[in-house]
Design a protein around this motif. Structure first.
Motif, PDB file in Angstrom:
ATOM      1  N   GLU A  47      72.357   4.857  34.004  1.00  0.00           N
ATOM      2  CA  GLU A  47      72.811   5.963  32.983  1.00  0.00           C
ATOM      3  C   GLU A  47      73.729   6.867  33.539  1.00  0.00           C
ATOM      4  N   GLN A  48      73.898   7.046  34.943  1.00  0.00           N
ATOM      5  CA  GLN A  48      75.066   7.537  35.405  1.00  0.00           C
ATOM      6  C   GLN A  48      76.310   6.712  35.069  1.00  0.00           C
ATOM      7  N   ALA A  77      73.180   8.771  30.483  1.00  0.00           N
ATOM      8  CA  ALA A  77      71.539   9.853  31.198  1.00  0.00           C
ATOM      9  C   ALA A  77      72.264  11.392  29.951  1.00  0.00           C
ATOM     10  N   GLU A  78      73.338  12.073  29.967  1.00  0.00           N
ATOM     11  CA  GLU A  78      73.607  13.063  29.163  1.00  0.00           C
ATOM     12  C   GLU A  78      73.301  13.432  27.603  1.00  0.00           C
ATOM     13  N   GLN A  80      71.038  11.334  26.434  1.00  0.00           N
ATOM     14  CA  GLN A  80      69.235  10.666  26.402  1.00  0.00           C
ATOM     15  C   GLN A  80      68.671  12.269  26.253  1.00  0.00           C
TER      16      GLN A  80
END
Length: 158
Positions: A47-48, A77-78, A80
């Motif tokens: 996700e990163q 990731a951000e 989400q």
């Protein structure tokens, strides 16, 4: 049939080629797309590494590559953590794309025809790249993964 020197790309509203066309100084191709760096192998923490980019490529009237504006709005990731609202990664990307498109004088959305090109930013390949296997040759838009092939009518396949 060989790959033509200038690849047609059809403008299709409400599709992945809705932000292409002509402007006072030539042609443009813009998109918002997620991408992983080249060579990345999915594992924990993917996700990163999955990043959302706003992309604007410009070309002269004959389809020769000029330049690219490539901006990373953030990671999956951000997105989400804060998926809604004006500060979400996707909202930032959309706002940035709108700003880039507004900067193109006398912009009109229409079919374009461009030469293959490529550029790497943040380890991510961007461009229209010629690919081939044992049976066929095609042009593929990266990182969007849109393929253009015979009959070279500008329509894409994913």
């Amino acid at each position: 049939m060989a790959v033509p020197p200038v690849i047609p790309i059809a403008y299709e509203p409400k599709s992945r080629t809705e932000s292409i066309g002509r402007y006072a100084d030539g042609q443009f191709l813009a998109s918002i797309t997620y991408a992983f760096p080249e060579g990345y192998r999915p594992d924990d923490g993917w996700e990163q590494h999955k990043r959302l980019y706003t992309v604007l490529h410009t070309f002269d009237a004959q389809g020769r590559y000029r330049d690219s504006e490539i901006w990373c709005a953030g990671t999956w990731a951000e997105e989400q953590l804060a998926p809604d609202g004006p500060d979400s990664v996707l909202s930032r990307a959309r706002a940035h794309l709108a700003k880039l498109l507004r900067s193109l004088p006398r912009r009109s959305y229409t079919n374009i025809a461009i030469q293959p090109f490529q550029r790497t930013v943040d380890g991510v390949l961007f461009g229209l790249v010629i690919r081939e296997d044992e049976e066929e040759t095609w042009a593929e838009l990266y990182p969007d993964r849109l393929a253009f092939a015979e009959p070279w009518n500008g329509r894409y396949d994913t």
